[in-house]
Design a protein around this motif. Structure first.
Motif, PDB file in Angstrom:
ATOM      1  N   LYS A 186      39.399  40.048  39.443  1.00  0.00           N
ATOM      2  CA  LYS A 186      40.516  40.714  38.739  1.00  0.00           C
ATOM      3  C   LYS A 186      40.197  42.028  38.416  1.00  0.00           C
ATOM      4  O   LYS A 186      39.382  42.420  37.698  1.00  0.00           O
ATOM      5  CB  LYS A 186      41.025  39.666  37.812  1.00  0.00           C
ATOM      6  N   LEU A 187      41.255  42.912  38.860  1.00  0.00           N
ATOM      7  CA  LEU A 187      41.135  44.281  38.329  1.00  0.00           C
ATOM      8  C   LEU A 187      42.620  44.613  38.107  1.00  0.00           C
ATOM      9  O   LEU A 187      43.505  44.667  38.684  1.00  0.00           O
ATOM     10  CB  LEU A 187      40.668  45.084  39.796  1.00  0.00           C
ATOM     11  N   ASP A 188      42.552  45.190  36.742  1.00  0.00           N
ATOM     12  CA  ASP A 188      43.911  45.509  36.276  1.00  0.00           C
ATOM     13  C   ASP A 188      44.267  46.727  36.454  1.00  0.00           C
ATOM     14  O   ASP A 188      43.514  47.653  36.655  1.00  0.00           O
ATOM     15  CB  ASP A 188      43.891  45.219  34.781  1.00  0.00           C
ATOM     16  N   PHE A 189      45.351  46.903  36.225  1.00  0.00           N
ATOM     17  CA  PHE A 189      46.166  48.345  36.230  1.00  0.00           C
ATOM     18  C   PHE A 189      45.803  49.047  37.566  1.00  0.00           C
ATOM     19  O   PHE A 189      45.196  50.384  37.340  1.00  0.00           O
ATOM     20  CB  PHE A 189      45.732  49.197  34.973  1.00  0.00           C
ATOM     21  N   VAL A 190      46.063  48.356  38.571  1.00  0.00           N
ATOM     22  CA  VAL A 190      45.621  49.321  39.905  1.00  0.00           C
ATOM     23  C   VAL A 190      46.428  50.428  40.351  1.00  0.00           C
ATOM     24  O   VAL A 190      47.575  50.364  39.871  1.00  0.00           O
ATOM     25  CB  VAL A 190      45.398  48.405  41.004  1.00  0.00           C
TER      26      VAL A 190
ATOM     27  N   SER B 292      49.724  49.749  39.112  1.00  0.00           N
ATOM     28  CA  SER B 292      50.000  49.176  37.600  1.00  0.00           C
ATOM     29  C   SER B 292      49.628  47.855  37.473  1.00  0.00           C
ATOM     30  O   SER B 292      49.578  47.124  36.299  1.00  0.00           O
ATOM     31  CB  SER B 292      51.103  49.607  36.692  1.00  0.00           C
ATOM     32  N   GLU B 293      49.751  46.909  38.500  1.00  0.00           N
ATOM     33  CA  GLU B 293      49.631  45.311  38.656  1.00  0.00           C
ATOM     34  C   GLU B 293      48.060  45.019  38.649  1.00  0.00           C
ATOM     35  O   GLU B 293      47.186  45.963  38.574  1.00  0.00           O
ATOM     36  CB  GLU B 293      50.364  44.691  39.713  1.00  0.00           C
ATOM     37  N   THR B 294      47.867  43.780  38.671  1.00  0.00           N
ATOM     38  CA  THR B 294      46.517  43.246  38.710  1.00  0.00           C
ATOM     39  C   THR B 294      46.108  42.864  40.152  1.00  0.00           C
ATOM     40  O   THR B 294      46.853  41.996  40.826  1.00  0.00           O
ATOM     41  CB  THR B 294      46.367  42.027  37.763  1.00  0.00           C
TER      42      THR B 294
ATOM     43  N   THR C 116      37.325  41.913  35.571  1.00  0.00           N
ATOM     44  CA  THR C 116      36.907  40.641  35.462  1.00  0.00           C
ATOM     45  C   THR C 116      36.370  39.673  36.489  1.00  0.00           C
ATOM     46  O   THR C 116      37.186  39.713  37.616  1.00  0.00           O
ATOM     47  CB  THR C 116      37.882  39.662  34.555  1.00  0.00           C
TER      48      THR C 116
ATOM     49  N   SER D  89      43.974  40.589  42.514  1.00  0.00           N
ATOM     50  CA  SER D  89      43.119  39.239  42.209  1.00  0.00           C
ATOM     51  C   SER D  89      42.830  38.711  43.629  1.00  0.00           C
ATOM     52  O   SER D  89      43.626  38.329  44.624  1.00  0.00           O
ATOM     53  CB  SER D  89      44.099  38.141  41.519  1.00  0.00           C
TER      54      SER D  89
ATOM     55  N   ARG E  70      38.474  47.354  33.350  1.00  0.00           N
ATOM     56  CA  ARG E  70      39.446  46.896  33.915  1.00  0.00           C
ATOM     57  C   ARG E  70      39.406  45.373  34.636  1.00  0.00           C
ATOM     58  O   ARG E  70      40.025  45.006  35.360  1.00  0.00           O
ATOM     59  CB  ARG E  70      40.213  47.840  35.116  1.00  0.00           C
TER      60      ARG E  70
END
Lengths: 107, 122
Positions: free
Chosen positions: B83-87, B15-17, B70, B19, B68
């Motif tokens: 950056k990949l969110d909600f992993v 659920s984290e990002t 950027t 980077s 998800r």
């Protein structure tokens, strides 16, 4: 997305053999087709671009052909350093997609 | 000699990002002939293109990840980032940065970083 399908998925061959790997696109990609070689634990290495152009520094035993939907990569006489996994890739349209890979190992 | 080098955490919680940064040396990241992108490879699986960025900041993303992801670029430091969110665990992979060269008319991934393994686990 354009699906890229390689055959075979795996292949066993001997040093000195001639091998051919096939890649088929689900839609026409003209010659926007590249081939990469990947060895375990390493990044992929560009071998062929524009369907048939040899990347600088790549030995001439590697050759490739095709256009539209059907492509082939040929290694004329396998060397020990050639055993690896090979991927085709289309860069005709987004998203760029790769084949599933063909693992070439020693018989 | 062109070099690309990935850096970032090797472990990210669900659920984290995620980077990552790719540092480019040996060529101008602002060159008009190149894009800069990311590719990932889950363990024992194939390659998946994530997306790319131009020196202007213009981006293209894989629709499968677009909501998800950027990718950004910092030309002053010759770096670009992912950056990949909600992993989730399915984002566990080796992440490669790669130069996208279209100077020949066909886009090729002609130079790659060595890759960085990112594991998603609590």
């Amino acid at each position: 997305d354009i699906q890229m399908t390689q055959s075979p998925s795996s292949l066993s061959a001997s040093v000195g053999d001639r091998v051919t790997i096939t890649c088929r696109a689900s839609e026409r990609v003209s010659t926007y087709l590249n081939w990469y070689q990947q060895k375990p634990g390493k990044a992929p290495k560009l071998l062929i671009y524009d369907a048939s152009s040899l990347q600088s520094g790549v030995p001439p035993r590697f050759s490739a052909s095709g256009s539209g939907t059907d492509f082939t990569l040929t290694i004329s006489s396998l060397q020990p350093e050639d055993f690896a996994t090979f991927y085709c890739q289309q860069t005709y349209s987004y998203p760029f997609t790769f084949g599933q890979g063909t693992k070439l190992d020693i018989k | 000699q062109l070099q690309l080098q990935e850096s970032g955490p090797g472990l990210v919680k669900p659920s984290e990002t995620l980077s990552l940064t790719c540092s480019v040396s040996g060529v101008s990241i602002s060159s008009s002939s190149y894009y800069w992108g990311w590719v990932r490879q889950p363990p024992r699986e194939g390659l998946e293109w994530i997306g790319r960025v131009y020196h202007s900041g213009s981006t293209s993303y894989n629709p499968s990840l677009k909501s998800r992801v950027t990718i950004s670029i910092d030309t002053s430091s010759s770096q670009f980032s992912l950056k990949l969110d909600f992993v989730t665990a399915s984002d566990t992979a080796v992440y490669y940065c790669a130069r996208h060269d279209y100077s020949s008319g066909v886009t090729t991934f002609d130079h790659w970083g060595q890759g960085i393994l990112v594991t998603v686990s609590s």
